[in-house]
Design a protein around this motif. Sequence first.
Motif, mmCIF file in Angstrom:
data_model
loop_
_atom_site.group_PDB
_atom_site.id
_atom_site.type_symbol
_atom_site.label_atom_id
_atom_site.label_comp_id
_atom_site.label_asym_id
_atom_site.label_seq_id
_atom_site.Cartn_x
_atom_site.Cartn_y
_atom_site.Cartn_z
ATOM 1 N N UNK A 32 0.868 -1.176 0.000
ATOM 2 C CA UNK A 32 0.000 0.000 0.000
ATOM 3 C C UNK A 32 0.907 1.228 0.000
ATOM 4 N N UNK A 33 0.693 2.191 -0.876
ATOM 5 C CA UNK A 33 1.546 3.387 -0.895
ATOM 6 C C UNK A 33 1.560 4.086 0.460
ATOM 7 N N UNK A 34 2.702 4.663 0.781
ATOM 8 C CA UNK A 34 2.827 5.345 2.062
ATOM 9 C C UNK A 34 1.788 6.460 2.184
ATOM 10 N N UNK A 35 1.414 6.740 3.419
ATOM 11 C CA UNK A 35 0.368 7.730 3.688
ATOM 12 C C UNK A 35 0.501 8.222 5.115
ATOM 13 N N UNK A 36 0.057 9.450 5.328
ATOM 14 C CA UNK A 36 0.015 9.971 6.695
ATOM 15 C C UNK A 36 -0.929 9.158 7.586
ATOM 16 N N UNK A 37 -1.801 8.367 6.971
ATOM 17 C CA UNK A 37 -2.673 7.490 7.757
ATOM 18 C C UNK A 37 -1.872 6.532 8.640
#
Length: 213
Positions: free
Chosen positions: A30-35
């Motif tokens: 999954x692409x990196x995210x602030x989540x």
Amino acid sequence: NLTQGTFSPFSAEEGKWSGSFDGTNDYLSIPTSDDFAFGTGDYTIEAWVFLNSTGSGQHIYDGRDNSATSARLLFYVTSAGKLRLLQDNTTKGTSTDDVPLNSWVHIAVCRSSATGYLFMNGAQVATWSSDTLSILKPSSNLYIGANYSGSGNYTSGFISNLRVLKGTALYTGSYTTPTSPLTAITNTKLLICCSNRLRDKSTSAHAVTVGGN
């Protein structure tokens, strides 16, 4: 006009699905995210797993970068069969008992107000204090079922209903193991391996990419 009325024969209810990982080269990214940047706040990572073997350590959730450090998380089963959380490449908690093989096991890790917890099937199996490290987001991708580069530590078995909460510590003591599919409750940032197709059921709707087959 062609239409699809059902997924028959693949028509089990939502939530009653899993991802099958063969232990060789399978993973999801999954692409990196602030989540996934939890900061110093509360969080929960949980899933149902069905492991066929222990092997060389099986990574359930690997949010590290290519140096395997830098204030990031690894939630995995060790080569000795123990459930463990690594934080900044430092062990924070390890279960005493093995993760059972060839059966479904609910696993979870939570941080609540600087206290960390590990759980298996609703039982608290480890805890630690003074957990104040600010957790960064993965540098490139979040990996499910493999290590931070998708090149090893593959899971051999099944992962179902993997859910990530940011800002909520869902479990802070022994709990009744869930018997229904997990849902996208408040603060859910990822909910995968629970549908008959690759999708993130959280409101973030992250793209999910397959590695291997």
